[in-house]
Design a protein around this motif. Structure first.
Motif, PDB file in Angstrom:
ATOM      1  N   GLU A  10      -2.983  12.603  -1.171  1.00  0.00           N
ATOM      2  CA  GLU A  10      -3.329  12.013   0.123  1.00  0.00           C
ATOM      3  C   GLU A  10      -3.125  10.512   0.028  1.00  0.00           C
ATOM      4  O   GLU A  10      -3.951   9.785  -0.513  1.00  0.00           O
ATOM      5  N   ASN A  11      -2.010  10.064   0.596  1.00  0.00           N
ATOM      6  CA  ASN A  11      -1.677   8.657   0.450  1.00  0.00           C
ATOM      7  C   ASN A  11      -0.632   8.265   1.483  1.00  0.00           C
ATOM      8  O   ASN A  11      -0.223   9.075   2.328  1.00  0.00           O
ATOM      9  N   LEU A  12      -0.183   7.001   1.387  1.00  0.00           N
ATOM     10  CA  LEU A  12       0.851   6.467   2.272  1.00  0.00           C
ATOM     11  C   LEU A  12       2.148   6.362   1.481  1.00  0.00           C
ATOM     12  O   LEU A  12       2.188   5.750   0.406  1.00  0.00           O
ATOM     13  N   TYR A  13       3.214   6.982   2.007  1.00  0.00           N
ATOM     14  CA  TYR A  13       4.521   6.994   1.353  1.00  0.00           C
ATOM     15  C   TYR A  13       5.565   6.448   2.331  1.00  0.00           C
ATOM     16  O   TYR A  13       5.280   6.195   3.502  1.00  0.00           O
ATOM     17  N   TRP A  14       6.764   6.253   1.804  1.00  0.00           N
ATOM     18  CA  TRP A  14       7.885   6.026   2.719  1.00  0.00           C
ATOM     19  C   TRP A  14       8.906   7.131   2.501  1.00  0.00           C
ATOM     20  O   TRP A  14       9.057   7.677   1.413  1.00  0.00           O
ATOM     21  N   MET A  15       9.573   7.475   3.596  1.00  0.00           N
ATOM     22  CA  MET A  15      10.549   8.556   3.578  1.00  0.00           C
ATOM     23  C   MET A  15      11.802   8.118   4.317  1.00  0.00           C
ATOM     24  O   MET A  15      11.773   7.255   5.187  1.00  0.00           O
ATOM     25  N   GLN A  16      12.927   8.722   3.933  1.00  0.00           N
ATOM     26  CA  GLN A  16      14.155   8.573   4.695  1.00  0.00           C
ATOM     27  C   GLN A  16      14.650   9.957   5.092  1.00  0.00           C
ATOM     28  O   GLN A  16      14.711  10.863   4.258  1.00  0.00           O
ATOM     29  N   VAL A  17      14.985  10.090   6.360  1.00  0.00           N
ATOM     30  CA  VAL A  17      15.498  11.340   6.893  1.00  0.00           C
ATOM     31  C   VAL A  17      16.841  11.064   7.549  1.00  0.00           C
ATOM     32  O   VAL A  17      17.018  10.059   8.250  1.00  0.00           O
ATOM     33  N   GLU A  18      17.768  11.963   7.306  1.00  0.00           N
ATOM     34  CA  GLU A  18      19.097  11.856   7.916  1.00  0.00           C
ATOM     35  C   GLU A  18      19.291  13.001   8.897  1.00  0.00           C
ATOM     36  O   GLU A  18      18.974  14.151   8.599  1.00  0.00           O
ATOM     37  N   VAL A  19      19.781  12.681  10.074  1.00  0.00           N
ATOM     38  CA  VAL A  19      20.130  13.695  11.055  1.00  0.00           C
ATOM     39  C   VAL A  19      21.638  13.634  11.277  1.00  0.00           C
ATOM     40  O   VAL A  19      22.204  12.563  11.482  1.00  0.00           O
TER      41      VAL A  19
ATOM     42  N   SER B 165       0.804  -1.216   0.000  1.00  0.00           N
ATOM     43  CA  SER B 165       0.000   0.000   0.000  1.00  0.00           C
ATOM     44  C   SER B 165       0.841   1.272   0.000  1.00  0.00           C
ATOM     45  O   SER B 165       0.286   2.371  -0.098  1.00  0.00           O
ATOM     46  N   VAL B 166       2.158   1.145   0.116  1.00  0.00           N
ATOM     47  CA  VAL B 166       3.035   2.320   0.076  1.00  0.00           C
ATOM     48  C   VAL B 166       3.175   2.769  -1.369  1.00  0.00           C
ATOM     49  O   VAL B 166       3.617   2.004  -2.230  1.00  0.00           O
ATOM     50  N   LEU B 167       2.784   4.005  -1.641  1.00  0.00           N
ATOM     51  CA  LEU B 167       2.690   4.488  -3.016  1.00  0.00           C
ATOM     52  C   LEU B 167       4.031   4.453  -3.742  1.00  0.00           C
ATOM     53  O   LEU B 167       4.107   4.069  -4.908  1.00  0.00           O
ATOM     54  N   ASN B 168       5.099   4.836  -3.087  1.00  0.00           N
ATOM     55  CA  ASN B 168       6.403   4.947  -3.749  1.00  0.00           C
ATOM     56  C   ASN B 168       7.345   3.812  -3.344  1.00  0.00           C
ATOM     57  O   ASN B 168       8.551   4.009  -3.202  1.00  0.00           O
ATOM     58  N   ARG B 169       6.793   2.604  -3.169  1.00  0.00           N
ATOM     59  CA  ARG B 169       7.585   1.484  -2.666  1.00  0.00           C
ATOM     60  C   ARG B 169       8.648   1.017  -3.654  1.00  0.00           C
ATOM     61  O   ARG B 169       9.605   0.337  -3.254  1.00  0.00           O
ATOM     62  N   ASN B 170       8.503   1.339  -4.937  1.00  0.00           N
ATOM     63  CA  ASN B 170       9.450   0.902  -5.964  1.00  0.00           C
ATOM     64  C   ASN B 170       9.600  -0.615  -5.917  1.00  0.00           C
ATOM     65  O   ASN B 170       8.626  -1.343  -6.046  1.00  0.00           O
ATOM     66  N   ASP B 171      10.831  -1.150  -5.669  1.00  0.00           N
ATOM     67  CA  ASP B 171      11.011  -2.599  -5.615  1.00  0.00           C
ATOM     68  C   ASP B 171      10.778  -3.157  -4.213  1.00  0.00           C
ATOM     69  O   ASP B 171      10.928  -4.366  -3.981  1.00  0.00           O
TER      70      ASP B 171
END
Length: 612
Positions: free
Chosen positions: A243-252, A141-147
């Motif tokens: 309006e959807n479910l995505y995945w993100m990566q954040v670097e601190v 269901s993650v819109l930008n899941r790619n592979d």
């Protein structure tokens, strides 16, 4: 079959099972991961302790089959399974399986979160390494899941001066509402001092990673504060279904120590028309949400009230999720309030009780999130709370500033001193205890101004040195201590006084006459009159030529000790007694010889002295 053969067979069966169950309904089992590390003081410098926090689907069969009754529960230990060989790679050619302790289970979101702590020794400490955790697969269901593959990494710096990386505090699913008035703050902390505690503390910088495979126009992050928000108009240009479910990566990045950490999480975006719960950070009994800082003192117990608000008058059922919490941090269920907090909103509250451990680091961040108990997983934006845990050091003296005070006061003088103590911990109750007060001294009760925003208390001490106390040195102290609910706080501190009383001098008090003063010094008013040439009206008080309150008068004559002088000779010479000389000189004892150059107070008999 040998035991080794049985183990090999079990491993092969696990691999076969994983391959068989990788269909869309169960294959998307990954939800969140963040990797951090530290170099504990109890291990050699070549060791690094990794902390991997991750979240997964409760429906993934290889996880369920590792638990009792195939129901994942808090406290279970689960080995991470899946495609892509999800092990922790240390960057030096070695790796480790990941055994994760379950810390949270949410059956509505079909998600569990756990933490794995893994220690590794690097053979070569002269170079740095990149440790990483990767595998497959993300939810369908993650819109930008790619592979569907994921990868979180962290550069391990082997320098002895670098001891830790930042540690993310966010929950697995971040919820953002488009065009919301307040942003969501990504938060992190580490094992070092709190930024309020030291100028050399960590200073974080935030970045959106490019690995999201999504041109996220409309999604913004403040690199200095970690504030994250979304603009619906800009976002609509990036994707057809904003309006959807995505995945993100954040670097601190810790700019002070040059260390980094990465978090991979799900991002749920709701439109402004969707009603979601909101944390009420303005509630007076609540905890201030990030970027505010909440101070807490170690070994103390605190009680807070968390309040959430939901549009609509009809109450709904909410549940509360938290990120990893420290020991002693207990949160109740969320319950609706009896009345609306504000027009059109229903209030919901949960209570928190926290006894801060004595050995805890000085910094932690806890994130909170509520979800509506329904088939549609609508939740609040995360509210993260920054705690600065301070060591309770006990009260300090504001007056006097120095630990010892030396003063001269006269017989008959009213000596008054205001003691003031301050404690940085507003929860402390400060007591002031006298130690060794001289006879006749009086103290007032400890006073605290309830209208003051500071924890400052005061006490007044009063003492009048009595007649015949000349030559005396009085030492006494006051101890300021802090207590909470009858228990010791951060400690105590003392201030001491050394009061020296000059000989032969008396300060007239209100109502005194030469006759009353003379009686207190075992002499006559005529003798006192003879010792004070400035008194022309010995019978008067308050009259010109008489004595007045606050006036210093002589009650004896100071005699310089010469070689050969003794108490007996002095008594004979001045027509007095050894007993009276001893009474007038508290620093002299019958067995102690007089010292040449010493001053002795003597009340002479004028007639006897003139006869010599």
């Amino acid at each position: 079959m040998t035991i080794q053969g049985q183990n090999i067979m079990k491993q092969l069966l696990w691999i076969l099972l994983v391959m068989l169950v990788q269909h869309p309904a169960e294959g998307g089992h990954f939800k969140y991961a963040s990797l951090s590390w530290s170099k504990p003081a109890d291990l050699p410098s070549s060791y690094v302790r990794f902390t991997l926090v991750s979240a997964w689907s409760t429906e993934f069969l290889p996880f369920k089959y590792q638990t009792q009754n195939q129901q994942i529960a808090v406290g279970d230990t689960i080995r991470i399974q899946g495609l892509g060989n999800p092990v922790l790679n240390f960057g030096d050619g070695q790796s480790s399986i990941v055994l994760t302790k379950v810390l949270l289970v949410d059956n509505e979101l079909k998600m569990w979160r756990g933490e794995a702590v893994i220690e590794h020794e690097y053979a070569d400490v002269s170079q740095n390494y990149v440790a990483y955790f990767s595998g497959c697969c993300r939810s369908q269901s993650v819109l930008n899941r790619n592979d569907g593959y994921f990868n979180v990494s962290s550069e391990v710096l082997m320098s002895d001066a670098i001891l830790f990386t930042p540690h993310f505090a966010i929950l697995p699913r971040v919820i953002l509402q488009t065009d919301a008035l307040t942003p969501f703050y990504l938060t992190a902390y580490d094992s070092g001092p709190h930024p309020l505690q030291s100028q050399n503390a960590s200073r974080f910088v935030w970045f959106l990673r490019n690995e999201t495979f999504w041109n996220a126009n409309g999604l913004y992050i403040n690199q200095t504060t970690g504030a994250m928000w979304v603009n619906m108009t800009d976002l609509a240009k990036s994707t057809a279904a904003a309006e959807n479910l995505y995945w993100m990566q954040v670097e601190v990045t810790d700019a002070e120590h040059n260390t980094k950490a990465v978090a991979d999480f799900e991002l749920q975006i709701f439109g402004v028309q969707t009603s979601i719960p909101v944390y009420d950070s303005n509630f007076s009994q609540g905890i201030d949400a990030y970027p505010a800082v909440n101070e807490a003192y170690k070994m103390y117990t605190y009680q807070y009230v968390l309040r959430f608000m939901m549009p609509g008058a009809d109450p709904v059922s909410l549940r509360l999720l938290t990120s990893s919490v420290p020991d002693g941090f207990v949160v109740s269920d969320v319950n609706p309030m009896l009345s609306n907090v504000r027009g059109g909103y229903t209030g919901y509250e949960a209570s928190v009780v926290w006894t801060v451990p004595a050995i805890m680091d000085s910094w932690t961040v806890i994130c909170l999130q509520v979800f509506v108990n329904s088939t549609n997983p609508i939740g609040s934006a995360q509210s993260c709370i920054d705690f600065y845990m301070r060591q309770d050091h006990g009260p300090v003296w504001e007056n006097p500033k120095q630990s010892r005070v030396e003063e001269y006061i006269f017989m008959g003088q009213t000596w008054t001193y205001e003691l003031v103590a301050k404690d940085m911990n507003l929860a402390d109750n400060i007591t002031i205890t006298p130690i060794g007060l001289p006879s006749g001294a009086a103290v007032t009760p400890v006073y605290r101004d309830s209208n003051s925003q500071s924890n400052i208390v005061s006490m007044n001490v009063t003492w009048v040195p009595p007649p015949k106390s000349g030559g005396e040195v009085r030492d006494f102290c006051f101890q300021a201590s802090d207590y909470l609910n009858g228990k010791n706080g951060g400690g105590s501190s003392q201030v001491c006084f050394e009061l020296r009383i000059p000989k032969c001098l008396y300060m007239v008090r209100t109502g005194d006459t030469l006759k009353s003063i003379a009686a207190n010094f075992s002499t006559s008013w005529l003798q006192l009159w003879a010792l004070n040439k400035g008194i022309s009206k010995p019978e008067g008080y308050g009259l010109e030529g008489g004595i007045t309150a606050g006036q210093l008068i002589n009650v004896g004559q100071l005699v310089l000790i010469n070689p050969g002088d003794t108490l007996e000779k002095l008594a004979a010479k001045f027509g007095t007694t050894m007993r009276l000389i001893l009474d007038m000189n508290q620093d002299i004892t019958p067995l102690q010889p007089l010292v040449v150059g010493q001053h002795v107070c003597v009340i002479p008999s004028s007639c006897a002295e003139r006869a010599l």
